[in-house]
Design an enzyme around this catalytic site. Structure first.
Site, short mmCIF file in Angstrom:
data_model
loop_
_atom_site.label_atom_id
_atom_site.label_comp_id
_atom_site.label_asym_id
_atom_site.label_seq_id
_atom_site.Cartn_x
_atom_site.Cartn_y
_atom_site.Cartn_z
N VAL A 111 -1.01 -6.94 -6.81
CA VAL A 111 -0.78 -7.13 -5.38
C VAL A 111 0.71 -7.41 -5.10
O VAL A 111 1.24 -7.01 -4.07
CB VAL A 111 -1.66 -8.31 -4.89
CG1 VAL A 111 -1.34 -8.69 -3.47
CG2 VAL A 111 -3.13 -7.98 -5.05
N GLY A 112 1.38 -8.10 -6.03
CA GLY A 112 2.78 -8.51 -5.81
C GLY A 112 3.70 -7.31 -5.80
O GLY A 112 3.54 -6.38 -6.59
N ASN A 113 4.67 -7.33 -4.90
CA ASN A 113 5.59 -6.19 -4.76
C ASN A 113 6.72 -6.20 -5.79
O ASN A 113 7.13 -7.26 -6.20
CB ASN A 113 6.19 -6.22 -3.35
CG ASN A 113 5.18 -5.73 -2.34
OD1 ASN A 113 4.43 -4.83 -2.62
ND2 ASN A 113 5.16 -6.36 -1.17
N ASP B 154 -2.46 -1.33 3.78
CA ASP B 154 -1.90 -0.25 4.59
C ASP B 154 -3.04 0.61 5.17
O ASP B 154 -2.98 1.03 6.33
CB ASP B 154 -0.99 0.62 3.71
CG ASP B 154 -0.05 -0.23 2.89
OD1 ASP B 154 0.80 -0.90 3.49
OD2 ASP B 154 -0.20 -0.28 1.65
N ARG C 227 -4.45 -1.16 8.00
CA ARG C 227 -3.51 -1.10 9.14
C ARG C 227 -3.59 0.25 9.84
O ARG C 227 -3.52 0.33 11.07
CB ARG C 227 -2.09 -1.36 8.64
CG ARG C 227 -1.86 -2.81 8.28
CD ARG C 227 -0.55 -3.01 7.52
NE ARG C 227 -0.30 -4.43 7.31
CZ ARG C 227 0.49 -4.92 6.37
NH1 ARG C 227 1.13 -4.10 5.55
NH2 ARG C 227 0.67 -6.22 6.25
N HIS D 221 3.36 1.46 -1.94
CA HIS D 221 3.19 0.40 -0.94
C HIS D 221 4.58 -0.07 -0.52
O HIS D 221 5.05 -1.15 -0.88
CB HIS D 221 2.38 -0.77 -1.53
CG HIS D 221 2.31 -1.95 -0.60
ND1 HIS D 221 1.64 -1.93 0.59
CD2 HIS D 221 2.86 -3.19 -0.68
CE1 HIS D 221 1.77 -3.09 1.20
NE2 HIS D 221 2.52 -3.88 0.44
C1 LMR Z 1 2.69 -6.37 3.36
O1 LMR Z 1 2.64 -5.14 3.32
O2 LMR Z 1 2.38 -7.06 4.32
C2 LMR Z 1 3.21 -7.12 2.18
O3 LMR Z 1 3.23 -6.34 1.03
C3 LMR Z 1 4.56 -7.63 2.50
C4 LMR Z 1 4.94 -8.68 1.52
O4 LMR Z 1 5.87 -8.45 0.73
O5 LMR Z 1 4.32 -9.72 1.54
#
Ligand code: LMR
Length: 213
Positions: free
Chosen positions: A8-10, A38, A41, A66
């Protein structure tokens, strides 16, 4: 799918690829990264525009990273209007919005949330993780697909081999499969290639760092 690893972490896609390469005893198909945020969204933007709920919208696709190069694609998406399923392009009749503002809104939503909250998205990310895990466990509903970052095989949708790229997938018996054979138009092709290029560059940077560490 025992040993399912969800990142999950970017930068989520490249972190997931790096995790997979660092744990070769775990099958690479067991790694996925979150693009459901996404995906949700994209459904929400379409639903808002049409005055329906996000549950009435299905089969949107997030292709690629992402990041702000991701491509939210609704060419194959359907919306339920007055009990009937209609293609999203047909229902909206606003190609300019679908090819312009819709795409950029979804692409930049993560950054917009951080800007507004001065914090990372929390609730929507948590919801998306639940959706992602639930679908791995229980499978996707009949006739529906979802988006997740998974390892490419070089044979699907012209995406280079060995990238952790978000694709449309169906899940059954805790195993995901690419949705095959969706037609891709020139507009989509260009955007899908652009996000693949970014992932290739991220991969090169990550692997350079790993090999020098
Ligand atoms: C998001 O798309 O809301 C998150 O990946 C953003 C983030 O870095 O928390």
């Amino acid at each position: 799918m025992p040993n399912s690893v969800i990142v999950v972490g970017n930068p989520a896609n490249t972190n997931c690829l790096t995790a997979s390469k660092s744990a070769p005893s775990i099958p690479k198909e067991n790694f996925s990264c979150l693009t459901r945020l996404d995906h949700n969204r994209a459904k929400a933007q379409i639903a808002l525009k049409l005055g329906v709920t996000a549950n009435d919208v299905k089969n949107v696709i997030i292709w690629g990273n992402h990041s702000s190069t991701q491509y939210p694609d609704v060419n194959h998406a359907k919306v339920k209007l007055q009990g009937k399923e209609v293609g999203v392009y047909e229902a909206l009749k606003d190609d300019n919005w679908l090819k312009g503002e819709f795409v950029t809104t979804v692409q930049q939503r993560g950054a917009a949330v951080i800007k507004a909250r001065k914090l990372s998205s929390a609730m929507s990310a948590a919801k998306a993780i639940c959706d992602h895990v639930r679908d791995i466990w229980f499978g996707t509903p009949e006739g529906e697909f979802v988006s997740m970052g998974v390892i490419s095989d070089g044979n699907s949708y012209g995406v280079p081999d060995d990238l952790l790229y978000s694709f449309p997938v169906v899940i059954k018996n805790k195993t995901w499969k690419f949705v095959e054979g969706l037609p891709i138009n020139d507009f989509s092709r260009e955007k899908m290639d652009l996000t693949a290029k970014e992932l290739t560059e991220e991969k090169e940077t990550a692997f350079e760092f790993l090999s020098s560490a």
